[in-house]
Design an enzyme around this catalytic site. Sequence first.
Site, mmCIF file in Angstrom:
data_model
loop_
_atom_site.group_PDB
_atom_site.id
_atom_site.type_symbol
_atom_site.label_atom_id
_atom_site.label_comp_id
_atom_site.label_asym_id
_atom_site.label_seq_id
_atom_site.Cartn_x
_atom_site.Cartn_y
_atom_site.Cartn_z
ATOM 1 N N PRO A 75 0.850 -1.201 0.000
ATOM 2 C CA PRO A 75 0.000 0.000 0.000
ATOM 3 C C PRO A 75 0.879 1.243 0.000
ATOM 4 C CG PRO A 75 0.038 -1.009 2.181
ATOM 5 C CD PRO A 75 0.795 -1.928 1.282
ATOM 6 N N THR A 114 1.318 5.238 -0.348
ATOM 7 C CA THR A 114 0.608 6.507 -0.262
ATOM 8 C C THR A 114 0.856 7.347 -1.502
ATOM 9 O OG1 THR A 114 0.859 6.450 2.135
ATOM 10 C CG2 THR A 114 0.270 8.558 1.150
ATOM 11 N N CYS A 153 3.175 2.726 9.278
ATOM 12 C CA CYS A 153 3.386 4.072 8.750
ATOM 13 C C CYS A 153 4.336 4.852 9.661
ATOM 14 C CB CYS A 153 2.061 4.814 8.615
ATOM 15 S SG CYS A 153 2.251 6.486 7.942
ATOM 16 N N LYS A 197 0.018 -5.266 8.848
ATOM 17 C CA LYS A 197 1.354 -4.925 8.354
ATOM 18 C C LYS A 197 2.074 -4.108 9.414
ATOM 19 C CE LYS A 197 3.753 -2.745 4.432
ATOM 20 N NZ LYS A 197 4.510 -1.676 5.109
ATOM 21 N N HIS A 238 7.820 -5.521 7.550
ATOM 22 C CA HIS A 238 8.839 -4.709 6.881
ATOM 23 C C HIS A 238 10.073 -4.704 7.771
ATOM 24 C CE1 HIS A 238 9.949 -0.507 5.030
ATOM 25 N NE2 HIS A 238 10.893 -1.411 4.887
ATOM 26 N N GLY A 280 11.098 -5.393 2.036
ATOM 27 C CA GLY A 280 12.221 -4.499 2.281
ATOM 28 C C GLY A 280 13.329 -4.666 1.272
ATOM 29 N N ALA A 309 7.634 -2.557 -2.681
ATOM 30 C CA ALA A 309 7.167 -1.173 -2.596
ATOM 31 C C ALA A 309 8.007 -0.289 -3.500
ATOM 32 C CB ALA A 309 7.217 -0.705 -1.144
ATOM 33 N N ARG A 310 9.163 0.205 -2.979
ATOM 34 C CA ARG A 310 10.002 1.082 -3.796
ATOM 35 C C ARG A 310 10.478 0.396 -5.065
ATOM 36 N NH1 ARG A 310 14.902 2.854 -0.567
ATOM 37 N NH2 ARG A 310 14.724 0.728 0.221
#
Length: 655
Positions: A295, A297, A380, A420, A457, A491, A514-515
């Site tokens: 997820p 943002t 977060c 998460k 993570h 990660g 993610a990234r």
Amino acid sequence: MEEGLNPAAEAAAALQPEADAEKPEGVPATLPETVPVASSVEVTSATTSTSKAEGDSEAPAESAEVLRERRCKEALARGEAPIRPEFLVAVTGQGQVKRVAEDTRRGQDEEAGGHSKRRRGQNKAKDRAGNMNAMRKVRETQLCSRLAFLNTCSGEAGCKNSHDVEAFLAAKPSAIAEECPVLRSLGVCPAGLNCRFSGHVVDGKNVDREGKQLSEDSPWLKETTGIGQPLNESNAFSFDLISQLRKKTMNFDRSSELAKEWQRYVSGTCEQPIGAIVQAERKPVDFNGKLVLAPLTTVGNLPFRRLCVKLGCEVTVGEMALARTILDGGPAELALLRRHKSERCFGIQVAGGDVEEMTKVAQFVDEHVDCDFVDINCGCPLDEVHKRGAGSRLMSRPKVMEGIVRCMSSVLRTKPLTLKMRTAHFQDKKETEFDGRIAHKLTPLLEEWGVSAITLHGRTARQRYTKLADWGYINECSARRVRRIPLIGGGDVLTWEEVETHRRDHGVDSIMVARGALMKPWLFTEVAEKRHWDISASERLDLYRDFTNFGLEHWGADARGVETTRRFLLEWLSFACRYVPIGLLEVMPPMINWRPRQYVGRNDLETKLASQSAKDWIDITEMLLGPVPDGFSFMPKHKSASYEQNAGEAHDVAG
């Protein structure tokens, strides 16, 4: 340049690579997939290439290899991407690239008498206010959306929007392209007369792909009521449902009773805590062996998720939504729950620090939202979320965390609950075990409390991305499971080899990216095919075009939708520019924490895609969406503590 091209096509044509200019002389067509620094790739550059003299053919080649090996080791020691020297530019006397953005910012801080601060988290809203100005201006010039779509407005007498079709069409700027991508894909364009593309306005009327005029008895109304309800998307909530949330008239008796029961347990008047319902009543989610898109943002919006699904992503999760804002009926927050039909397995993620609020949201999702699972955000790292007692801060409030998990798990009847988290909120210096991290203690407890899967993570909130994720600790947490519910690890994943290694060695059932997906969404394809894709600049531009088309379907092809799509494309480009084409690297596989020195690509387009300048990002959007409106400016939402770039300043376009 060819005559007759529209503005977007002209911009794109100017940067399209020519067939004979794809790679500079001396660069191999493909890069051997070798992990060691001393690979067998022959490097030809001004600093390494020498002519082999007769009788001395081996010495120069050996010398070049030694130089290359030393060069790569030095680059890796500095944390830099080992880019081939023929692509590097602006090298200082010490052999390091002067990073203009960082040095300029530091100089400005020193002149002001202050200290250089590391860029973390998000740019402030006040600094990004200009991002929305252009969109507000173009919105004011548009027709009533119902009139634009259906060629009539039944409530024209009380409608505050413009209904002067003749004046609007006379002042309408030239089309971005001759064919509307939404019409081509869906058969009808809900933007109608407001659409910034051509192909479906005939004699001042909006028509579908078959040339039939839209009206209030059109069969298209069975599929969409207009631009606010895109085709092929679910979770577009009715006005009546939103009104119930805003007026606090929705029935949340089940949630309220569970929250009261939890409070009785906490106060000691009840001996047994709330337990989860029978797991068999829920539809299980199969995470085993699948890649999960995190997820994200802002950048994890529906069009981006669609693109990732097209490239092979199997499980998607919507952007983090705040529980309190959902319960208040906030339209922007409810829009985060949208799901496209291509998302085969889709979860929504909510954040909150209050037991009753989170339980009510779980009930709302269970009864009204189309999704496959509900995820609690305990990861977060943003202070604004922490102030609500949510995000990673929830990990430091174990009793509240238990109440949220138990109550949400109990109120959900048809959807499993996942969570998460990070390795810790902040590391507890009083604890010596695992450097004060606590996820290994929470893992078996979360199983007992009622979660059906855990995502971990491998960092604390304070670390952000300044250190690599600790996959050894993820493996330790995996070993602490009792019920062996699925554990999803995340990660620093950027290559298919890393995915294979983590699945094999670190006790995870699935991998979350993610990234890595933001930098190269084709990672999903690479994992599925177990190969490195040396994607060309034109292929990357095609992916941006796909995103743009998906964005126009989602946000609309009118002026407002075009500028919304542009803004989110720019947010993505602020991440995507960090990708270094593997054909430029001397060492494989690449690592996500490598910082690239300033370099040029194999053609002009590849160089522009690598730019860290907002001006170049805007140029890329103009290839796809036409010129930006007067007064346009952009500043990215996200900063980066581990990757300084020239995106920290807004770029303005003069009118």
